[in-house]
Design an enzyme around this catalytic site. Sequence first.
Site, PDB file in Angstrom:
ATOM      1  N   ASP A   1      -5.751  -6.928   4.786  1.00  0.00           N
ATOM      2  CA  ASP A   1      -5.233  -5.556   4.736  1.00  0.00           C
ATOM      3  C   ASP A   1      -5.301  -4.941   6.130  1.00  0.00           C
ATOM      4  O   ASP A   1      -6.381  -4.852   6.728  1.00  0.00           O
ATOM      5  CB  ASP A   1      -6.090  -4.758   3.742  1.00  0.00           C
ATOM      6  CG  ASP A   1      -5.636  -3.313   3.589  1.00  0.00           C
ATOM      7  OD1 ASP A   1      -4.556  -2.957   4.098  1.00  0.00           O
ATOM      8  OD2 ASP A   1      -6.385  -2.536   2.960  1.00  0.00           O
ATOM      9  N   GLY A   2      -4.138  -4.507   6.621  1.00  0.00           N
ATOM     10  CA  GLY A   2      -4.065  -3.813   7.906  1.00  0.00           C
ATOM     11  C   GLY A   2      -3.141  -4.510   8.881  1.00  0.00           C
ATOM     12  O   GLY A   2      -3.436  -5.626   9.319  1.00  0.00           O
ATOM     13  N   GLY A   3      -2.031  -3.865   9.185  1.00  0.00           N
ATOM     14  CA  GLY A   3      -1.109  -4.421  10.173  1.00  0.00           C
ATOM     15  C   GLY A   3      -0.384  -5.681   9.728  1.00  0.00           C
ATOM     16  O   GLY A   3       0.127  -6.426  10.555  1.00  0.00           O
TER      17      GLY A   3
ATOM     18  N   MET B   1     -12.383   3.285   0.068  1.00  0.00           N
ATOM     19  CA  MET B   1     -13.011   3.501   1.380  1.00  0.00           C
ATOM     20  C   MET B   1     -13.833   4.772   1.259  1.00  0.00           C
ATOM     21  O   MET B   1     -13.478   5.833   1.787  1.00  0.00           O
ATOM     22  CB  MET B   1     -11.922   3.596   2.457  1.00  0.00           C
ATOM     23  CG  MET B   1     -11.326   2.231   2.779  1.00  0.00           C
ATOM     24  SD  MET B   1      -9.706   2.364   3.544  1.00  0.00           S
ATOM     25  CE  MET B   1      -8.704   2.554   2.082  1.00  0.00           C
TER      26      MET B   1
ATOM     27  N   SER C   1       0.852  -1.188   0.000  1.00  0.00           N
ATOM     28  CA  SER C   1       0.000   0.000   0.000  1.00  0.00           C
ATOM     29  C   SER C   1       0.886   1.234   0.000  1.00  0.00           C
ATOM     30  O   SER C   1       1.838   1.324   0.776  1.00  0.00           O
ATOM     31  CB  SER C   1      -0.870   0.002   1.254  1.00  0.00           C
ATOM     32  OG  SER C   1      -1.335   1.319   1.502  1.00  0.00           O
TER      33      SER C   1
ATOM     34  N   HIS D   1      -8.496   0.290  -3.467  1.00  0.00           N
ATOM     35  CA  HIS D   1      -9.320  -0.029  -2.292  1.00  0.00           C
ATOM     36  C   HIS D   1     -10.115   1.221  -1.967  1.00  0.00           C
ATOM     37  O   HIS D   1      -9.575   2.187  -1.447  1.00  0.00           O
ATOM     38  CB  HIS D   1      -8.394  -0.443  -1.134  1.00  0.00           C
ATOM     39  CG  HIS D   1      -9.109  -0.705   0.152  1.00  0.00           C
ATOM     40  ND1 HIS D   1      -8.455  -0.816   1.370  1.00  0.00           N
ATOM     41  CD2 HIS D   1     -10.421  -0.902   0.432  1.00  0.00           C
ATOM     42  CE1 HIS D   1      -9.333  -1.060   2.317  1.00  0.00           C
ATOM     43  NE2 HIS D   1     -10.533  -1.105   1.786  1.00  0.00           N
TER      44      HIS D   1
ATOM     45  N   MET E   1      -9.686   7.334   0.012  1.00  0.00           N
ATOM     46  CA  MET E   1     -10.494   7.680   1.196  1.00  0.00           C
ATOM     47  C   MET E   1     -11.171   9.024   0.970  1.00  0.00           C
ATOM     48  O   MET E   1     -10.552   9.943   0.432  1.00  0.00           O
ATOM     49  CB  MET E   1      -9.595   7.770   2.435  1.00  0.00           C
ATOM     50  CG  MET E   1      -8.788   6.514   2.680  1.00  0.00           C
ATOM     51  SD  MET E   1      -7.868   6.657   4.215  1.00  0.00           S
ATOM     52  CE  MET E   1      -6.951   5.111   4.211  1.00  0.00           C
TER      53      MET E   1
ATOM     54  N   HIS F   1      -1.280  -1.327  -4.114  1.00  0.00           N
ATOM     55  CA  HIS F   1      -2.558  -1.116  -3.427  1.00  0.00           C
ATOM     56  C   HIS F   1      -2.757   0.384  -3.208  1.00  0.00           C
ATOM     57  O   HIS F   1      -1.941   1.043  -2.572  1.00  0.00           O
ATOM     58  CB  HIS F   1      -2.513  -1.868  -2.097  1.00  0.00           C
ATOM     59  CG  HIS F   1      -3.776  -1.838  -1.306  1.00  0.00           C
ATOM     60  ND1 HIS F   1      -4.825  -2.693  -1.528  1.00  0.00           N
ATOM     61  CD2 HIS F   1      -4.156  -1.053  -0.263  1.00  0.00           C
ATOM     62  CE1 HIS F   1      -5.792  -2.450  -0.660  1.00  0.00           C
ATOM     63  NE2 HIS F   1      -5.421  -1.453   0.127  1.00  0.00           N
TER      64      HIS F   1
ATOM     65  N   GLY G   1       1.496  -1.953   4.121  1.00  0.00           N
ATOM     66  CA  GLY G   1       1.843  -0.546   3.896  1.00  0.00           C
ATOM     67  C   GLY G   1       3.085  -0.160   4.657  1.00  0.00           C
ATOM     68  O   GLY G   1       4.194  -0.135   4.106  1.00  0.00           O
ATOM     69  N   SER G   2       2.931   0.109   5.955  1.00  0.00           N
ATOM     70  CA  SER G   2       4.078   0.582   6.733  1.00  0.00           C
ATOM     71  C   SER G   2       5.202  -0.453   6.772  1.00  0.00           C
ATOM     72  O   SER G   2       6.380  -0.079   6.766  1.00  0.00           O
ATOM     73  CB  SER G   2       3.647   1.005   8.129  1.00  0.00           C
ATOM     74  OG  SER G   2       2.795   0.057   8.695  1.00  0.00           O
TER      75      SER G   2
ATOM     76  N   ASP H   1      -5.104   3.233  -1.689  1.00  0.00           N
ATOM     77  CA  ASP H   1      -6.166   3.471  -0.710  1.00  0.00           C
ATOM     78  C   ASP H   1      -6.871   4.797  -0.987  1.00  0.00           C
ATOM     79  O   ASP H   1      -6.326   5.865  -0.723  1.00  0.00           O
ATOM     80  CB  ASP H   1      -5.564   3.483   0.702  1.00  0.00           C
ATOM     81  CG  ASP H   1      -5.179   2.089   1.162  1.00  0.00           C
ATOM     82  OD1 ASP H   1      -6.055   1.203   1.164  1.00  0.00           O
ATOM     83  OD2 ASP H   1      -3.997   1.886   1.511  1.00  0.00           O
TER      84      ASP H   1
ATOM     85  N   GLY I   1      -2.886   3.997   7.986  1.00  0.00           N
ATOM     86  CA  GLY I   1      -1.825   3.000   7.968  1.00  0.00           C
ATOM     87  C   GLY I   1      -1.200   2.911   9.354  1.00  0.00           C
ATOM     88  O   GLY I   1      -1.464   3.738  10.234  1.00  0.00           O
TER      89      GLY I   1
ATOM     90  N   MET J   1     -10.586  -6.834   6.153  1.00  0.00           N
ATOM     91  CA  MET J   1      -9.791  -5.826   6.856  1.00  0.00           C
ATOM     92  C   MET J   1      -9.340  -6.395   8.202  1.00  0.00           C
ATOM     93  O   MET J   1     -10.157  -6.945   8.948  1.00  0.00           O
ATOM     94  CB  MET J   1     -10.605  -4.562   7.113  1.00  0.00           C
ATOM     95  CG  MET J   1     -10.973  -3.740   5.877  1.00  0.00           C
ATOM     96  SD  MET J   1      -9.588  -3.083   4.959  1.00  0.00           S
ATOM     97  CE  MET J   1      -8.715  -2.132   6.199  1.00  0.00           C
TER      98      MET J   1
END
Length: 222
Positions: A171-173, A64, A6, A62, A33, A29, A193-194, A31, A140, A133
Amino acid sequence: MQITPSILNADFADLGAEVARIGSADWVHVDVMDNHFVPNLTFGPTMVEALARASEIPLDAHLMIEDPDRHAPAYVEAGCGSVTFHVEAAKAPVRLAREIRAQGGRASMALKPATPIEPYEDLLPELDMVLIMTVEPGFGGQKFLDLCLPKIRRARALMDKHGVQTWLQVDGGVSVETIERCAEAGADVFVAGSAVYSAEDPDAMVASLRELAQGARRSAQV
Ligand code: DX5
Ligand code: ZN
């Protein structure tokens, strides 16, 4: 096993160069928003179109956003190979998935952590991917929610039951600490991402994540 970094935590002033740092990624990816569906604002179709031109890697959008029924088709037109809408926001998910496919995109549906998969079992043949998710969407760098793992398992079981080729994305963490749990539960597409953009060598991180996911899946299948 596909890795889709991401760019949410990348340098927005230099996205072309940031994408060039993840050459071995399967997808980028993106994002989107809108400050309504989530309390954060990123970019819209014009920027995504510019990124699609600058990237040799296909884009995985993605969304959102509120009212994806109205806005999602613009992201296929902008050049995204895959477009994910949130089922919590879609008014007519079947019609929307069919529209994305008719435009030539891969249609994907996302679920927030508290949204169950079971009510959507019959929709699986309409979808190329389901996104589960593993944080509340919006930002992120959040901590992975282990409580989502049973849902990944149940989604994989439903896909097996229906014999569909639907991909299962998380997706996430997602990081070297958490990716094996996701793969073992049945995910096969991983957003990070991060973990990728805080690494010194983002492309080497993509390779490490892929290796861990493949290893975890292999041992889960034995
Ligand atoms: C969160 C976004 C994610 C996010 C992932 O709302 O959908 O794609 O960028 O970032 P990390 O991997 O840092 O959780
Ligand atoms: Zn995302």
